[in-house]
Write an enzyme that holds these catalytic residues in place. Structure first.
Site, PDB file in Angstrom:
ATOM      1  N   ASP A 129     -46.997 -15.713  60.889  1.00 48.61           N
ATOM      2  CA  ASP A 129     -48.003 -15.325  59.899  1.00 48.61           C
ATOM      3  C   ASP A 129     -47.805 -13.845  59.559  1.00 48.61           C
ATOM      4  OD1 ASP A 129     -50.317 -15.661  58.357  1.00 48.61           O
ATOM      5  OD2 ASP A 129     -51.649 -15.107  60.007  1.00 48.61           O
TER       6      ASP A 129
ATOM      7  N   ASP B 184     -44.182 -11.451  54.165  1.00 45.71           N
ATOM      8  CA  ASP B 184     -45.233 -10.865  53.334  1.00 45.71           C
ATOM      9  C   ASP B 184     -44.746  -9.539  52.747  1.00 45.71           C
ATOM     10  OD1 ASP B 184     -47.416  -9.754  52.165  1.00 45.71           O
ATOM     11  OD2 ASP B 184     -48.735  -9.898  53.913  1.00 45.71           O
TER      12      ASP B 184
ATOM     13  N   GLY C 240     -60.585 -11.157  57.880  1.00 45.79           N
ATOM     14  CA  GLY C 240     -61.610 -10.589  58.753  1.00 45.79           C
ATOM     15  C   GLY C 240     -62.998 -11.177  58.526  1.00 45.79           C
TER      16      GLY C 240
END
Ligand code: G3H
Ligand code: 13P
Ligand code: ZN
Length: 323
Positions: free
Chosen positions: A93, A115, A190
């Site tokens: 991830d 990413d 979050g």
């Protein structure tokens, strides 16, 4: 080189194709330790859901890459004890470098995310393409990202969300060869996703951007990050038993249900699991301050995680029964 195939894992190609076609989303659940992994496997095996086991670079450091590989293999064997084989992928991830992606591919991961969303468009393309070229040689699938989510992405913090520009998605997918694409439509990582006053509803996700991306990439698997609902019952329990999580708020479940029924093929959930664990551990300590056996507080936390993940699979993602 340890191939994921030796461990009994699968890449995400078939899983995501089925999810897009079947109008559900596979769960992308993050884990860092044994209890989280046990709960994910139990919940997904019992609900007959495919699952993407997600490991961030921080989680990889925490859990240790050698142990992780064996844990993933153990997860496959454990899932079989529930009576049916479910597709299990092991995913990096928010990989932020080529080297990290290569290292994960060489140590048993079946899917990686590169990413490059913090980079300029051209640099994101170049980095993602390089990872795809390596991954292809090992039949590993790759997730890219366009657009930046607000909040914390591993060690990189973003103050503001930059929604994905649908005009860029075709070029990005064509030039990089990625298998799936994470987009930014208003979610964030979050437990503090939106700034809203008590009683106010959160702003809706930008389904118009999602629809435009789908139009430009028909049938292509889209990924949604930052998709915890920040379950209010857990926040309340945490606060009741000594925590201080004021104004924690997440994405309403109806919005995620709507996203799951579109070309969104995977929905990432980490914070809700963290909240469930923390709530239960706090409750045990508050009710029994003499307790010092970790099994007595991690056990109830694990039981709560099983409930949470089953609920997500059955009532939010629609992945139950789709293994
Ligand atoms: O997207 C971030 C995930 O929730 C992982 O978080 O980097 O704290 O493990 P972490
Ligand atoms: P949450 O913080 O909303 O659970 O998002 C997790 C995530 O996107 C992992 O990549
Ligand atoms: Zn994420």
């Amino acid at each position: 080189m340890h191939s994921y195939k030796e461990l009994g894992l699968v890449n995400t190609r078939e899983m995501y194709a089925k999810a897009v076609k079947g109008k559900f989303a596979a769960p992308g659940y993050n884990f860092n330790n044994m209890e989280q992994l046990q709960a994910i496997i139990q919940a997904c095996a019992e609900t007959r859901s495919p699952v993407v086991l997600q490991v961030s670079s921080g989680a990889r450091k925490y859990a240790n890459q050698i142990l992780l590989r064996h844990m993933a293999q153990g997860a496959v064997e454990l899932s079989e004890t529930y009576g049916a084989r479910i597709p299990i992928a092991l995913h990096l991830d928010h990989g932020d470098t080529y080297e990290l992606c290569v290292s994960c591919i060489e140590t048993g991961f079946s899917t990686v995310m590169i990413d490059g969303s913090a980079h300029k468009f051209e640099d994101n393309i170049a980095l993602t393409k390089k990872v795809v070229e390596f991954a292809r040689r090992h039949d590993v699938t790759v997730e890219g990202e366009l657009g930046v989510l607000a909040g914390i992405e591993d060690e990189v913090q973003h103050e503001k969300s930059n929604y994905t520009d649908p005009a860029q998605v075709e070029e990005f997918v064509k030039k990089t060869g990625v298998d799936s694409l994470a987009i930014s439509i208003g979610t964030s990582h979050g437990a503090y996703k939106f700034k809203v006053k008590p009683g106010e509803s959160v702003p809706p996700l930008r389904f118009d951007i999602l629809a435009e991306c789908e139009k430009r990439l028909p049938g292509f698997p889209i990924v949604l990050h930052g998709a915890s609902s920040v379950v209010p019952e857990y926040v309340d329990l945490i606060n009741k038993y000594g925590g201080k999580m004021e104004n924690a708020v997440g994405v309403p479940e109806e919005q995620l249900r709507k996203a799951a029924a579109s070309a969104v093929c995977k929905i990432n959930i980490d914070s809700d699991g963290r909240l469930a664990m923390t709530a239960k551990v706090r409750e045990v300590f508050a009710k029994n301050p003499k307790e010092f056996d970790p099994r007595k507080y991690l056990g109830p936390a694990r039981d709560e995680l099983v409930k949470l993940y089953k609920h997500k699979n059955e009532a939010v993602l629609g992945s139950a029964g789709k293994a």
